[in-house]
Design an enzyme around this catalytic site. Sequence first.
Site, PDB file in Angstrom:
ATOM      1  N   TYR A  26       0.848  -1.198   0.000  1.00 35.70           N
ATOM      2  CA  TYR A  26       0.000   0.000   0.000  1.00 35.70           C
ATOM      3  C   TYR A  26       0.878   1.239   0.000  1.00 35.70           C
ATOM      4  O   TYR A  26       1.877   1.310   0.713  1.00 35.70           O
ATOM      5  CB  TYR A  26      -0.904   0.017   1.236  1.00 35.70           C
ATOM      6  N   TYR A  57      -4.330   0.138  -5.183  1.00 35.02           N
ATOM      7  CA  TYR A  57      -3.067   0.762  -4.769  1.00 35.02           C
ATOM      8  C   TYR A  57      -2.347   1.439  -5.939  1.00 35.02           C
ATOM      9  O   TYR A  57      -1.371   2.145  -5.742  1.00 35.02           O
ATOM     10  CB  TYR A  57      -2.116  -0.263  -4.133  1.00 35.02           C
ATOM     11  N   PRO A 221       0.618  -3.806  11.179  1.00 36.97           N
ATOM     12  CA  PRO A 221       1.067  -4.495  12.395  1.00 36.97           C
ATOM     13  C   PRO A 221       2.018  -3.646  13.233  1.00 36.97           C
ATOM     14  O   PRO A 221       2.251  -3.950  14.396  1.00 36.97           O
ATOM     15  CB  PRO A 221       1.783  -5.738  11.851  1.00 36.97           C
ATOM     16  N   GLU A 282      15.121  -5.620   7.635  1.00 33.86           N
ATOM     17  CA  GLU A 282      15.000  -5.664   9.095  1.00 33.86           C
ATOM     18  C   GLU A 282      13.710  -6.369   9.531  1.00 33.86           C
ATOM     19  O   GLU A 282      13.721  -7.210  10.436  1.00 33.86           O
ATOM     20  CB  GLU A 282      15.017  -4.218   9.606  1.00 33.86           C
TER      21      GLU A 282
END
EC number: 1.3.1.3
Length: 326
Positions: A26, A57, A221, A282
């Site tokens: 997104y 999107y 999240p 990461e």
Amino acid sequence: MNLSTANHHIPLNDGNSIPIIGLGTYSDPRPVPGKTFIAVKTAIDEGYRHIDGAYVYRNEHEVGEAIREKVAEGKVKREEIFYCGKLWSTDHDPEMVRPALERTLQTLKLDYIDLYIIEMPMAFKPGEEFYPKDENGRVIYHKSNLCATWEALEACKDAGLVKSLGVSNFNRRQLEVILNKPGLKYKPVTNQVECHPYFTQTKLLEVSASSMTSFIVAYSPLGTCRNPLWVNVSSPPLLKDELLTSLGKKYNKTQAQIVLRFDIQRGLVVIPKSTTPERIKENFQIFDFSLTKEEMKDIEALNKNVRFVEMLMWSDHPEYPFHDEY
């Protein structure tokens, strides 16, 4: 669950499987040309095998190009990539469902996708505009039948255009409309909803677990962008929480990695979005440590029932999902 960077698939209720972490694509408010292409290639090189996207999107062409390039290089096979696309709110009428999916396939230049989900239970007026508006600038709503939309999706699965079907932003009642549909052929395999330590969605998770229906896929999240159009900007920034910071120091991980590890240990699929190569890498480095039961309880206790993505501009829609508790 014994998950690793090389093998982090979990089974779905239809016999297929889904990688527990994916790259969200997104872009807010509009994608910068080329950025999604680089992000998806970076993710695949890093080990991601799950890409979450949507026609709305406006960058699915770059997602498809990146996937096809990596397949051509021999880095991955097409069947190793899990792509989730979404049916937008202007395409809920049954006769519009297959053309919408075919448009996504044409944009991606792929023969099938792995998961296709109803992006929101709220339908808008059909047409070319993603957000059709009246003379007062208000989005024009449309009455749809979620069961009829679902039957059209089932036909798409039978035609081999998609392997699994799911929903997004559905509350319990809306999910049960599908599950209790007479003649239901395929259950939703996922319900993609906002979920993070400040909004743990415990009751919705319990419903999914008890009925063995659908996995929760957690969008936002890590909290979310602070765009006031979509987001309650008065809500506290998740990644500055003291507990997450202290756990990060203990495990030599970032707050984001702690949150993502917490989510996957709860059995959630996570789709953190990023176009920054360092952050993409990461976010994937969450398989080399685990949180203790006590730490999991401590993070769960952070829950504030804070929903960042409230979609309040559509709160008067008959199918607005967030009036219900869950």
